[in-house]
Design an enzyme around this catalytic site. Structure first.
Site, PDB file in Angstrom:
ATOM      1  N   LYS A   5       0.850  -1.197   0.000  1.00 49.92           N
ATOM      2  CA  LYS A   5       0.000   0.000   0.000  1.00 49.92           C
ATOM      3  C   LYS A   5       0.882   1.242   0.000  1.00 49.92           C
ATOM      4  CE  LYS A   5      -4.019   1.874   2.470  1.00 49.92           C
ATOM      5  NZ  LYS A   5      -4.953   1.666   3.605  1.00 49.92           N
ATOM      6  N   SER A  39      -9.833   1.421   2.210  1.00 50.36           N
ATOM      7  CA  SER A  39      -8.934   2.207   1.410  1.00 50.36           C
ATOM      8  C   SER A  39      -7.820   1.391   0.726  1.00 50.36           C
ATOM      9  CB  SER A  39      -8.290   3.302   2.270  1.00 50.36           C
ATOM     10  OG  SER A  39      -7.527   2.755   3.322  1.00 50.36           O
ATOM     11  N   SER A  61     -10.031  -0.944   6.431  1.00 52.55           N
ATOM     12  CA  SER A  61      -9.376  -0.785   5.122  1.00 52.55           C
ATOM     13  C   SER A  61      -8.577  -1.969   4.616  1.00 52.55           C
ATOM     14  CB  SER A  61      -8.483   0.445   5.142  1.00 52.55           C
ATOM     15  OG  SER A  61      -9.289   1.578   4.934  1.00 52.55           O
TER      16      SER A  61
HETATM   17  N1  GLN Z   1     -13.625   3.571   5.496  1.00 47.21           N
HETATM   18  C1  GLN Z   1     -13.065   4.008   6.724  1.00 47.21           C
HETATM   19  C2  GLN Z   1     -12.757   5.480   6.661  1.00 47.21           C
HETATM   20  O1  GLN Z   1     -13.010   6.070   5.671  1.00 47.21           O
HETATM   21  C3  GLN Z   1     -11.867   3.195   7.083  1.00 47.21           C
HETATM   22  C4  GLN Z   1     -10.586   3.700   6.536  1.00 47.21           C
HETATM   23  C5  GLN Z   1      -9.382   2.914   6.967  1.00 47.21           C
HETATM   24  O2  GLN Z   1      -9.480   1.849   7.584  1.00 47.21           O
HETATM   25  N2  GLN Z   1      -8.233   3.452   6.659  1.00 47.21           N
HETATM   26  O3  GLN Z   1     -12.274   6.044   7.587  1.00 47.21           O
END
Ligand code: GLN
Length: 489
Positions: free
Chosen positions: A78, A153, A177
């Site tokens: 990532k 994400s 994410s």
């Molecule tokens: N979808 C969640 C957010 O927008 C989780 C994001 C994440 O785990 N980085 O915060």
């Protein structure tokens, strides 16, 4: 015959170690497949084809090394994990062309274990989002259906694993994410216990929630990657000194699920869950019972408060973490600013996307004097209640089960313009981060209507990764599973 890039990580590792495959050939197979699939998937933000091939050749010239458990295995990472030889942008214009001076702890561990890093994966900007549509460099696409999102994400990581561009990837999970994109793409994703993997060198979103973890095509592969990246790191004060269990041994082949108590929280199988996802979860639970598990009803009564508490804490921490991107320290600097104040304002206005700005402003608001008690402190109290819910549930069961997301991957552009509706989709994953627990996303099969992957979430006790992986592996071996997507061929 299975092409080399379609093997599982453990399979390819064994063939590399046994001399049946050469590291160069495996890396080349992945690079060729990346070349073929990237125009459709857009999983990667940067690549190092030549360097990766050189590295693989170097490995071959020395010969297999049994002390390096990932010898010759291609990975992607990532783009929020620092890498000293590849740009690290967190999919933000703010860090466009930024190349760090050192590797994140987990990245260093992979390299020491012999992994070959192929490139960095697309994501929502600074990990804020659930679809990669908030990437400043365009969205990734789901290898099962390129009109759909891969989740987020860590959507680029999930897409690159599912499309067989690599054998595993590292992602980060602050509120789902790793698990949600794994679920959307039909691969396995593991968010370890808070503190199990060092966060050193991971670009912070919300430091009290962030964890780095693996995405791979099998449970066994996730167990192997976790055993490489887990462990104490003195440079992360929240990294745990607890010894790391033998996760591969914990897979206990053929042991079934006799004596394992699986808890099904009534709040999880409730309103808002799509029929397809509910059906898949229930089927997986039935299968678990056939394998000898006992399914017990449990309750997590504060689940309905998780989204509100999470987003307050996340925005507060994010607004503080992202203050470092000021045009002076890292990455982008606006041109022509007359004074320091203007430099900050211009750099941040140009560098950050909409969603990032929204969260910084809301985070600054909830931390401002006069509002701190009403929002931040309350959210911290709710977090404690959610932790206590899990503590109570774990008196009655060993693993808590439920959905990962309310529905399968949605179509690109379909997502509501209303941020709140997007936030509500995180309901099943956020409580796990708030409580600091390990959570695993397990593919079940293709949905009956959508023909997209469905998934079951398994949640373990703190530092209970061994039991979590053992249960997941037993189920994985018996589930129908989605198989490989069209883009993997
Ligand atoms: N979808 C969640 C957010 O927008 C989780 C994001 C994440 O785990 N980085 O915060």
């Amino acid at each position: 015959m299975t092409a080399p890039h379609q093997l599982s990580l453990v399979e390819v590792r064994d063939r590399l170690a046994g001399g049946e495959l050469r590291a160069e050939d495996v890396t080349r197979a992945c690079l060729t497949h990346i070349e073929r699939t990237e125009p459709r998937i857009n999983a990667l933000l940067s690549r190092r084809d030549t360097a990766a091939l050189e590295e693989a050749k170097q490995l071959d010239s020395l010969g297999p090394d049994a002390s390096r458990p990932l010898w010759g295995v291609p990975f992607t990472l990532k783009d929020s994990l620092l890498t000293k030889d590849l740009p690290t942008t967190a999919a933000s214009r703010m860090l466009e062309n930024f190349t760090p001076t050192y590797d994140a702890f987990a990245v260093r561990r992979l390299r020491e274990a012999g992994a070959v890093i192929l490139g960095k994966t697309n994501m929502d900007e600074f990990a804020m989002g659930s679809s990669t549509e908030f990437s400043a460099f365009g969205p990734s696409r789901n290898p099962w259906d390129t009109t759909r999102v891969p989740g987020g994400s860590s959507g680029g990581s999930a897409a690159s694993v599912a499309a067989c561009q690599c054998f595993a990837s590292l992602g980060s999970d602050t509120g789902g994410s790793i698990r949600q994109p794994a679920a959307f793409c039909g691969c396995v994703g593991l968010k370890p216990t808070y503190g199990r993997v060092s966060r050193y060198g991971g670009i912070a979103l919300a430091s009290s929630l962030d964890q780095i973890g693996p995405l791979a095509r099998t449970v066994e592969d996730c167990a192997l990657v976790l055993s490489v990246i887990a462990g104490h790191d003195p440079r992360d004060a929240t990294s745990s000194p607890l010894p790391v269990d033998d996760y591969m041994a914990a897979l206990g082949n053929g042991k079934g699920l006799k004596g394992v108590r699986l808890g099904l929280p009534k709040e999880f199988m409730a309103h808002g869950l799509s029929e397809e996802m509910e059906q898949a979860c229930r089927e997986a639970m039935d299968l678990a019972q056939q394998l000898g598990a006992e399914v017990v009803p449990v309750s997590l009564p504060h689940t309905h408060l998780a989204v509100a508490a999470y987003y307050i804490l996340l925005m507060a921490e994010a607004s503080s973490n992202l203050a470092r991107f000021d045009g002076v320290h890292f990455g982008r600097r606006a041109e022509g600013a007359r004074d320091l104040e203007a430099l900050y304002r211009r750099t941040r206005s140009e560098g950050f996307g909409e969603e990032v700005k929204r969260r910084i402003m809301l985070g600054t608001y909830v931390l401002s004097s006069g509002y701190y008690d009403a929002y931040y402190k309350k959210a911290a109290q709710v977090r404690r209640l959610i932790q206590q819910d899990f503590e109570a549930a774990f008196k009655a069961c060993d693993i808590v089960c439920g959905p990962v997301a309310p529905f399968v991957a949605w179509h690109l552009g379909e997502q509501d313009q209303e941020p709140l509706s997007l936030y509500l989709r995180d309901i099943y994953t956020l409580p796990v981060n708030l409580a600091g627990l390990p959570g695993l996303s397990l593919p079940v099969r293709l949905g009956t209507q959508s023909r997209m992957p469905t998934a079951l979430q398994l949640i373990g006790r703190p530092f209970g990764e061994a039991a979590l992986l053992g249960t997941a592996h037993a189920l994985w071996s018996a589930l129908p599973l989605p198989g490989l997507p069209p883009a993997a061929h």
